[in-house]
Design a protein around this motif. Structure first.
Motif, PDB file in Angstrom:
ATOM      1  N   GLU A   1       3.090  -1.029  51.508  1.00 23.27           N
ATOM      2  CA  GLU A   1       4.311  -0.622  50.805  1.00 23.27           C
ATOM      3  C   GLU A   1       5.523  -0.692  51.726  1.00 23.27           C
ATOM      4  O   GLU A   1       6.600  -1.139  51.320  1.00 23.27           O
ATOM      5  N   LEU A   2       5.366  -0.258  52.959  1.00 18.05           N
ATOM      6  CA  LEU A   2       6.456  -0.313  53.928  1.00 18.05           C
ATOM      7  C   LEU A   2       6.854  -1.758  54.194  1.00 18.05           C
ATOM      8  O   LEU A   2       8.044  -2.093  54.211  1.00 18.05           O
ATOM      9  N   MET A   3       5.868  -2.624  54.368  1.00 20.57           N
ATOM     10  CA  MET A   3       6.145  -4.038  54.597  1.00 20.57           C
ATOM     11  C   MET A   3       6.889  -4.647  53.400  1.00 20.57           C
ATOM     12  O   MET A   3       7.862  -5.387  53.575  1.00 20.57           O
ATOM     13  N   GLN A   4       6.467  -4.307  52.183  1.00 27.38           N
ATOM     14  CA  GLN A   4       7.123  -4.831  50.976  1.00 27.38           C
ATOM     15  C   GLN A   4       8.571  -4.349  50.890  1.00 27.38           C
ATOM     16  O   GLN A   4       9.465  -5.111  50.525  1.00 27.38           O
ATOM     17  N   THR A   5       8.811  -3.099  51.220  1.00 30.45           N
ATOM     18  CA  THR A   5      10.164  -2.543  51.188  1.00 30.45           C
ATOM     19  C   THR A   5      11.061  -3.248  52.195  1.00 30.45           C
ATOM     20  O   THR A   5      12.204  -3.598  51.893  1.00 30.45           O
ATOM     21  N   ILE A   6      10.542  -3.478  53.388  1.00 28.18           N
ATOM     22  CA  ILE A   6      11.321  -4.154  54.428  1.00 28.18           C
ATOM     23  C   ILE A   6      11.631  -5.585  53.991  1.00 28.18           C
ATOM     24  O   ILE A   6      12.768  -6.050  54.110  1.00 28.18           O
ATOM     25  N   ARG A   7      10.642  -6.287  53.464  1.00 27.73           N
ATOM     26  CA  ARG A   7      10.864  -7.670  52.999  1.00 27.73           C
ATOM     27  C   ARG A   7      11.877  -7.718  51.874  1.00 27.73           C
ATOM     28  O   ARG A   7      12.724  -8.605  51.828  1.00 27.73           O
ATOM     29  N   LYS A   8      11.807  -6.766  50.948  1.00 27.24           N
ATOM     30  CA  LYS A   8      12.755  -6.716  49.831  1.00 27.24           C
ATOM     31  C   LYS A   8      14.176  -6.535  50.352  1.00 27.24           C
ATOM     32  O   LYS A   8      15.104  -7.202  49.913  1.00 27.24           O
ATOM     33  N   GLN A   9      14.346  -5.620  51.317  1.00 28.41           N
ATOM     34  CA  GLN A   9      15.673  -5.396  51.900  1.00 28.41           C
ATOM     35  C   GLN A   9      16.180  -6.654  52.595  1.00 28.41           C
ATOM     36  O   GLN A   9      17.351  -7.003  52.492  1.00 28.41           O
ATOM     37  N   GLU A  10      15.300  -7.340  53.324  1.00 30.10           N
ATOM     38  CA  GLU A  10      15.700  -8.567  54.016  1.00 30.10           C
ATOM     39  C   GLU A  10      16.120  -9.640  53.026  1.00 30.10           C
ATOM     40  O   GLU A  10      17.108 -10.350  53.240  1.00 30.10           O
ATOM     41  N   LEU A  11      15.382  -9.762  51.929  1.00 26.51           N
ATOM     42  CA  LEU A  11      15.741 -10.754  50.903  1.00 26.51           C
ATOM     43  C   LEU A  11      17.084 -10.427  50.270  1.00 26.51           C
ATOM     44  O   LEU A  11      17.905 -11.315  50.044  1.00 26.51           O
ATOM     45  N   GLU A  12      17.309  -9.160  49.981  1.00 25.73           N
ATOM     46  CA  GLU A  12      18.587  -8.748  49.398  1.00 25.73           C
ATOM     47  C   GLU A  12      19.738  -8.999  50.354  1.00 25.73           C
ATOM     48  O   GLU A  12      20.823  -9.404  49.939  1.00 25.73           O
ATOM     49  N   GLU A  13      19.524  -8.761  51.639  1.00 29.71           N
ATOM     50  CA  GLU A  13      20.573  -8.993  52.628  1.00 29.71           C
ATOM     51  C   GLU A  13      20.905 -10.469  52.764  1.00 29.71           C
ATOM     52  O   GLU A  13      22.047 -10.833  53.040  1.00 29.71           O
ATOM     53  N   ASN A  14      19.915 -11.334  52.590  1.00 34.05           N
ATOM     54  CA  ASN A  14      20.114 -12.770  52.756  1.00 34.05           C
ATOM     55  C   ASN A  14      20.432 -13.486  51.453  1.00 34.05           C
ATOM     56  O   ASN A  14      20.637 -14.694  51.449  1.00 34.05           O
ATOM     57  N   ASP A  15      20.483 -12.768  50.337  1.00 37.58           N
ATOM     58  CA  ASP A  15      20.784 -13.365  49.036  1.00 37.58           C
ATOM     59  C   ASP A  15      22.297 -13.403  48.841  1.00 37.58           C
ATOM     60  O   ASP A  15      22.950 -12.371  48.748  1.00 37.58           O
ATOM     61  N   PRO A  16      22.901 -14.612  48.744  1.00 41.11           N
ATOM     62  CA  PRO A  16      24.357 -14.700  48.608  1.00 41.11           C
ATOM     63  C   PRO A  16      24.855 -14.043  47.323  1.00 41.11           C
ATOM     64  O   PRO A  16      25.941 -13.473  47.300  1.00 41.11           O
ATOM     65  N   GLU A  17      24.084 -14.101  46.238  1.00 38.35           N
ATOM     66  CA  GLU A  17      24.516 -13.477  44.982  1.00 38.35           C
ATOM     67  C   GLU A  17      24.558 -11.963  45.108  1.00 38.35           C
ATOM     68  O   GLU A  17      25.445 -11.314  44.575  1.00 38.35           O
ATOM     69  N   HIS A  18      23.584 -11.396  45.821  1.00 40.44           N
ATOM     70  CA  HIS A  18      23.535  -9.947  45.994  1.00 40.44           C
ATOM     71  C   HIS A  18      24.681  -9.465  46.862  1.00 40.44           C
ATOM     72  O   HIS A  18      25.272  -8.423  46.626  1.00 40.44           O
ATOM     73  N   GLN A  19      25.050 -10.246  47.889  1.00 39.49           N
ATOM     74  CA  GLN A  19      26.125  -9.859  48.799  1.00 39.49           C
ATOM     75  C   GLN A  19      27.467  -9.863  48.079  1.00 39.49           C
ATOM     76  O   GLN A  19      28.332  -9.076  48.375  1.00 39.49           O
ATOM     77  N   GLY A  20      27.642 -10.757  47.151  1.00 40.73           N
ATOM     78  CA  GLY A  20      28.917 -10.836  46.432  1.00 40.73           C
ATOM     79  C   GLY A  20      29.113  -9.721  45.455  1.00 40.73           C
ATOM     80  O   GLY A  20      30.219  -9.447  45.024  1.00 40.73           O
ATOM     81  N   SER A  21      28.053  -9.008  45.064  1.00 37.06           N
ATOM     82  CA  SER A  21      28.168  -7.956  44.068  1.00 37.06           C
ATOM     83  C   SER A  21      28.586  -6.614  44.664  1.00 37.06           C
ATOM     84  O   SER A  21      28.766  -5.651  43.958  1.00 37.06           O
ATOM     85  N   HIS A  22      28.700  -6.525  45.974  1.00 35.96           N
ATOM     86  CA  HIS A  22      29.088  -5.254  46.634  1.00 35.96           C
ATOM     87  C   HIS A  22      30.548  -4.996  46.466  1.00 35.96           C
ATOM     88  O   HIS A  22      31.416  -5.699  46.522  1.00 35.96           O
TER      89      HIS A  22
END
Length: 137
Positions: free
Chosen positions: A116-137
């Motif tokens: 679960e910890l590994m999945q959470t870390i990977r999810k955060q990394e994907l969100e940080e590297n997703d250009p669409e997610h960064q633009g929504s802040h």
């Protein structure tokens, strides 16, 4: 009396020897000072998003183990967290892999928590590297 003095004896190394540069093992910290040390290390060494995740994990683990009574489990718990704090403070944790022997000793519940910890870390990394997610802040 001889047994007592033998317990107090320490090995002496010459000042110029390589052995004198080894760090002496630290005494095991009690739970509350160790808990505070971990949160302080997170505050100084981790980026904000990882710090929040790490703080929540530390809090939940210490809370879950608060009523532990088995001395062997208590020492193991505190030892592992203290080693983590030392690694974090020394920046030796970056790029480290978990020792396979530790993984082999984990219970199914512990393995599930690690997953679960590994999945959470990977999810955060994907969100940080997703250009669409960064633009929504």
């Amino acid at each position: 009396m001889r047994v007592f003095s033998r317990l107090l004896a320490t090995t002496q190394t010459p000042a110029g020897s390589a052995a004198s540069f080894k760090a002496a093992p630290m005494a095991l910290l009690p739970p509350i000072p160790l808990y505070r040390r971990l949160l302080r290390a997170h505050r100084h060494k981790l980026p904000k998003d990882m710090r929040l995740l790490g703080d929540e994990y530390v809090k939940s683990e210490f809370r879950a183990h608060r009523d532990m009574e088995n001395p062997v489990h208590i020492i193991g718990f505190l030892t592992e967290w203290q080693m983590y704090a030392q690694q974090l403070e020394g920046d030796s944790w970056r790029g480290e892999h978990m020792d396979r022997s530790k993984i082999d000793k984990m219970s199914d519940q512990q393995l599930g928590q690690m997953y679960e910890l590994m999945q959470t870390i990977r999810k955060q990394e994907l969100e940080e590297n997703d250009p669409e997610h960064q633009g929504s802040h």
